[in-house]
Motif scaffolding. Sequence first.
Motif, mmCIF file in Angstrom:
data_model
loop_
_atom_site.group_PDB
_atom_site.id
_atom_site.type_symbol
_atom_site.label_atom_id
_atom_site.label_comp_id
_atom_site.label_asym_id
_atom_site.label_seq_id
_atom_site.Cartn_x
_atom_site.Cartn_y
_atom_site.Cartn_z
ATOM 1 N N TRP A 54 -9.602 -42.228 11.693
ATOM 2 C CA TRP A 54 -9.486 -43.082 12.881
ATOM 3 C C TRP A 54 -8.048 -43.300 13.331
ATOM 4 O O TRP A 54 -7.795 -43.551 14.513
ATOM 5 N N LEU A 55 -7.072 -43.191 12.429
ATOM 6 C CA LEU A 55 -5.676 -43.362 12.834
ATOM 7 C C LEU A 55 -5.308 -42.433 13.975
ATOM 8 O O LEU A 55 -4.574 -42.803 14.893
ATOM 9 N N ARG A 56 -5.782 -41.214 13.910
ATOM 10 C CA ARG A 56 -5.381 -40.197 14.878
ATOM 11 C C ARG A 56 -5.902 -40.496 16.283
ATOM 12 O O ARG A 56 -5.466 -39.873 17.251
ATOM 13 N N HIS A 57 -6.824 -41.434 16.396
ATOM 14 C CA HIS A 57 -7.384 -41.781 17.704
ATOM 15 C C HIS A 57 -6.773 -43.055 18.290
ATOM 16 O O HIS A 57 -7.080 -43.404 19.426
ATOM 17 N N ARG A 58 -5.961 -43.742 17.531
ATOM 18 C CA ARG A 58 -5.481 -45.055 17.956
ATOM 19 C C ARG A 58 -4.427 -44.937 19.058
ATOM 20 O O ARG A 58 -3.506 -44.107 18.963
ATOM 21 N N ILE A 75 -13.483 -48.047 17.440
ATOM 22 C CA ILE A 75 -14.067 -47.706 18.740
ATOM 23 C C ILE A 75 -13.479 -46.440 19.337
ATOM 24 O O ILE A 75 -14.169 -45.689 20.029
ATOM 25 N N TYR A 76 -12.196 -46.195 19.053
ATOM 26 C CA TYR A 76 -11.531 -45.049 19.676
ATOM 27 C C TYR A 76 -12.104 -43.735 19.151
ATOM 28 O O TYR A 76 -12.384 -42.817 19.924
ATOM 29 N N GLU A 77 -12.283 -43.625 17.839
ATOM 30 C CA GLU A 77 -12.872 -42.400 17.297
ATOM 31 C C GLU A 77 -14.346 -42.304 17.669
ATOM 32 O O GLU A 77 -14.854 -41.203 17.889
ATOM 33 N N ALA A 78 -15.039 -43.446 17.747
ATOM 34 C CA ALA A 78 -16.455 -43.425 18.116
ATOM 35 C C ALA A 78 -16.630 -42.942 19.553
ATOM 36 O O ALA A 78 -17.487 -42.092 19.837
ATOM 37 N N ASP A 79 -15.810 -43.466 20.462
ATOM 38 C CA ASP A 79 -15.883 -43.034 21.860
ATOM 39 C C ASP A 79 -15.559 -41.555 21.993
ATOM 40 O O ASP A 79 -16.264 -40.800 22.673
ATOM 41 N N ASN A 80 -14.473 -41.121 21.350
ATOM 42 C CA ASN A 80 -14.060 -39.723 21.469
ATOM 43 C C ASN A 80 -15.085 -38.770 20.872
ATOM 44 O O ASN A 80 -15.332 -37.688 21.409
ATOM 45 N N THR A 81 -15.685 -39.181 19.759
ATOM 46 C CA THR A 81 -16.717 -38.355 19.141
ATOM 47 C C THR A 81 -17.929 -38.229 20.064
ATOM 48 O O THR A 81 -18.468 -37.136 20.267
ATOM 49 N N ALA A 82 -18.355 -39.359 20.614
ATOM 50 C CA ALA A 82 -19.508 -39.345 21.519
ATOM 51 C C ALA A 82 -19.242 -38.463 22.739
ATOM 52 O O ALA A 82 -20.105 -37.675 23.151
#
Length: 359
Positions: A135-139, A311-318
């Motif tokens: 998740w760090l990479r999406h922050r 939320i950032y990794e969840a949004d990007n994954t979706a």
Amino acid sequence: MAEVPTIRWGIVATGMISSWFVEDLVLDRPDAPVKHIIQAIGSSALEKGQSFVSKYCPNSTPTIYASYEEVYNDPSVDIIYIGTPHAFHKRNCLDAIAAGKPVLCEKSFTINAAEAKEVFKAAADRNVYVHEAMWLRHRPLVHNLRKLLFEKKIIGDVFRSYIDFGMEVDIPSLPSTSRYKDLALGAGSLLDIGLYSLTWAMLTLDAGMPGNSEKPKVQASQTHLHGVEVTSSILLEYPSTGRHGIALSTTMGPGHPNCFGRVSGTGGYVELEGVQPSHPVSFTVFRKDENGEIPVKGETFDFPRVGRGFIYEADNTALDVLAGRKENALVPWSETIRVMELMDEIRRQGGTVYPVDRV
């Protein structure tokens, strides 16, 4: 306004990390680019699943299964989130892939690089999306920091990064089945928290995009207690630039409570702030004064967390899955393998061997 797309999640495992992830998925976010639905929960027992749902999914009624396989095979599930301990990730990923389901799998992605390569080969053969949940990479904090470091050169040329992740775990008092003590479960500070220190070092030293970055040389030392690695000290060196990274992790005691790292440049330094490297909230820039000497405190860049920050990794994954992509641009398969290979080498030098390494 057009209605945002919907993604339906199947959650595998009901431990702490899954609860944190689900807490973020169910947040009320009017500006969210995707509507996240908790469609199914897989647990080792129905009672555990029911307790999880009552506590973390108060406004939804996901299907509760007493096995993970039923989640993989549920036709109403669009994507699988895997929150099991490291040692189970390979099997869980392979089972989800066999069912044709896209996967977001917690880190450490697997126990070693060989397992990661096996998962990605299966995903490639089945044309299935797989993404390591770093998740760090999406922050936004990370993206802004990297822009300032490598595009704006706010502290000149970066030459060193120092990251420390410390927490206290009373390993001797834990049962032999604890994930902090059982080598078969990947016990040790490196795979659990050292991965954060290593990732931060790479994020603040790699100017290139993920998947197109230089693999650093590594020197490492590890200390063991009751057969479990409890402290890792890692030195990274990038041959093309001479940049050094110092990545530390330990379960013997806490790190600094407010500043977990520093990035040094020819024109100053940046302090990374938060209770731990896994929970960054801000960074402060110190630039050399008008005489080019003592660094002076400048602007602090604050990034208040929304929820726990998943939320950032969840949004990007979706969005990846909805667009039909098979990899995530910020954490491509090659980057996961690069990090896993580095951790393999760190363990080789430090003397940490897991049962699966001998297979």
